[in-house]
Design an enzyme around this catalytic site. Structure first.
Site, PDB file in Angstrom:
ATOM      1  N   VAL A  98      14.087  15.639 -66.008  1.00 38.24           N
ATOM      2  CA  VAL A  98      13.251  16.171 -67.092  1.00 38.24           C
ATOM      3  C   VAL A  98      12.940  17.657 -66.926  1.00 38.24           C
ATOM      4  CG1 VAL A  98      12.195  13.929 -67.630  1.00 38.24           C
ATOM      5  CG2 VAL A  98      11.025  15.491 -66.044  1.00 38.24           C
ATOM      6  N   SER A 116      -3.499  11.227 -66.583  1.00 36.92           N
ATOM      7  CA  SER A 116      -4.167  10.753 -65.368  1.00 36.92           C
ATOM      8  C   SER A 116      -5.662  10.950 -65.538  1.00 36.92           C
ATOM      9  CB  SER A 116      -3.699  11.558 -64.158  1.00 36.92           C
ATOM     10  OG  SER A 116      -4.472  11.212 -63.024  1.00 36.92           O
ATOM     11  N   TYR A 151      -1.838  19.684 -59.809  1.00 37.99           N
ATOM     12  CA  TYR A 151      -1.600  18.372 -60.447  1.00 37.99           C
ATOM     13  C   TYR A 151      -2.586  18.174 -61.605  1.00 37.99           C
ATOM     14  CZ  TYR A 151      -1.081  13.268 -60.910  1.00 37.99           C
ATOM     15  OH  TYR A 151      -0.872  11.993 -61.392  1.00 37.99           O
ATOM     16  N   LYS A 153      -1.953  17.578 -65.684  1.00 35.10           N
ATOM     17  CA  LYS A 153      -2.390  16.385 -66.423  1.00 35.10           C
ATOM     18  C   LYS A 153      -3.368  16.747 -67.536  1.00 35.10           C
ATOM     19  CE  LYS A 153       0.226  13.353 -64.419  1.00 35.10           C
ATOM     20  NZ  LYS A 153       1.269  12.636 -65.188  1.00 35.10           N
TER      21      LYS A 153
END
Ligand code: NDP
Length: 275
Positions: free
Chosen positions: A60, A138, A151, A155
């Protein structure tokens, strides 16, 4: 309920293991033809042999790989009704240790990937004037663990992407929603549990963070995705649904004040649902 997705074609990115594998198998069991796009890392071992789950290599982070993957799905199955942007990775590093390359890698997999997948799939959905896109976000898009700055940024970005897509693609009959998993038992975070010398203790303490008394199973995320993929959620778009056993709803208390409550949380570590 077994045929609620019959005649539909679904794409699941990162469907070779973990949450993605459970999603692919759940959508297939509901009657969809599922195309899994994954790095297909040979070290990870075999994934679904379920009937109706077809696996193709996909990275991806590479626009050319996405284009080729989507073309092949259309060639084989003639349509795309459901896109689940699940492929993701996590990085556990302080801002001091994190490099610009780390940041770019996380963004490329977790945020740019879903954007590009949607860019190439949406024209096909528009042709049918219908579609459901489900992004796996998330709970770390609205709360965060230490050393997860990048991260969490990816998200939170996924949640914003969902809002934009729901608005822009709504007139074409396409819905877009985010499922936000809490702590789910997969390779992604099993490493944390296994790092600790007293595994029983960490499993118990993890369970106690959840009002339902345990962590989640991949199948429990897949069930939420199935609902969003199906017509049962036909008026739901732009939403962010947490599937986290109410972990993010409980205000933390000092352990001493929370003893009586925690003592009631005596469930097994994982769910009894099939996964
Ligand atoms: P896993 O690490 O178990 O699986 C991740 C999957 O994504 C693997 O199949 C992996 O492929 C694939 N993948 C990684 N990079 C790429 C890429 N560039 N192109 C295509 N596929 C790729 O993770 P989980 O199942 O736990 O996580 C799935 C999603 O859920 C992620 O988006 C994650 O952020 C999110 N999530 C998970 C939580 C949890 O507690 N587990 C909590 C909150 C969110 P390969 O097998 O080849 O390596």
């Amino acid at each position: 309920m077994a045929n609620r997705l019959s005649g539909k074609v679904a794409i699941v990115t990162g469907g070779n293991r973990g949450i993605g594998l459970a999603i692919a198998e759940t959508l297939a069991t509901a009657g969809a033809q599922v195309a899994v796009g994954d790095l297909l890392d040979p070290k990870v071992g075999p994934s679904s042999d379920a009937e109706k789950v077809f696996r193709l290599r996909l990275d991806v982070t590479q626009e050319s790989s996405i284009r080729a993957f989507v073309d092949e799905v259309i060639d084989r199955f003639g349509r795309i009704d459901i896109l689940v942007n699940n492929a993701g990775m996590v990085m556990h590093k302080s801002i001091d240790d994190q490099t610009a390359e780390d940041w770019d890698r996380l963004m490329a997999v977790n945020l740019r990937g879903p954007f590009l997948m949607t860019k190439y799939v949406a024209p096909e959905m528009k042709r049918g004037n219908a579609g459901s896109i489900i992004n796996i976000g998330s709970v770390e898009g609205h709360m965060v663990n230490p050393w997860h700055t990048a991260y969490a940024a990816t998200k939170a970005g996924v949640h914003g992407l969902t809002l934009g897509l729901a608005v822009d693609l709504g007139p074409d009959g396409i819905r877009c929603n985010t499922v936000c998993p809490g702590w789910i038992d997969t390779d992604l975070n099993r490493a944390y549990v296994e790092m600790h010398p007293d595994r029983g203790l960490i499993e118990r303490e993890l369970g106690e963070l959840h009002p339902v008394g345990r962590i989640g199973a991949p199948k429990e995320i897949a069930n939420a995705v199935l609902w969003l993929a199906s017509d049962e959620s036909s008026f739901v778009s732009g939403e962010r649904i947490s599937v986290d056993g109410a972990r993010t709803k409980k205000i933390p208390l000092p352990a001493i004040l929370d003893e009586e409550y925690r003592a009631k949380l005596t469930r097994p570590h994982t769910a009894s649902v099939d996964s």
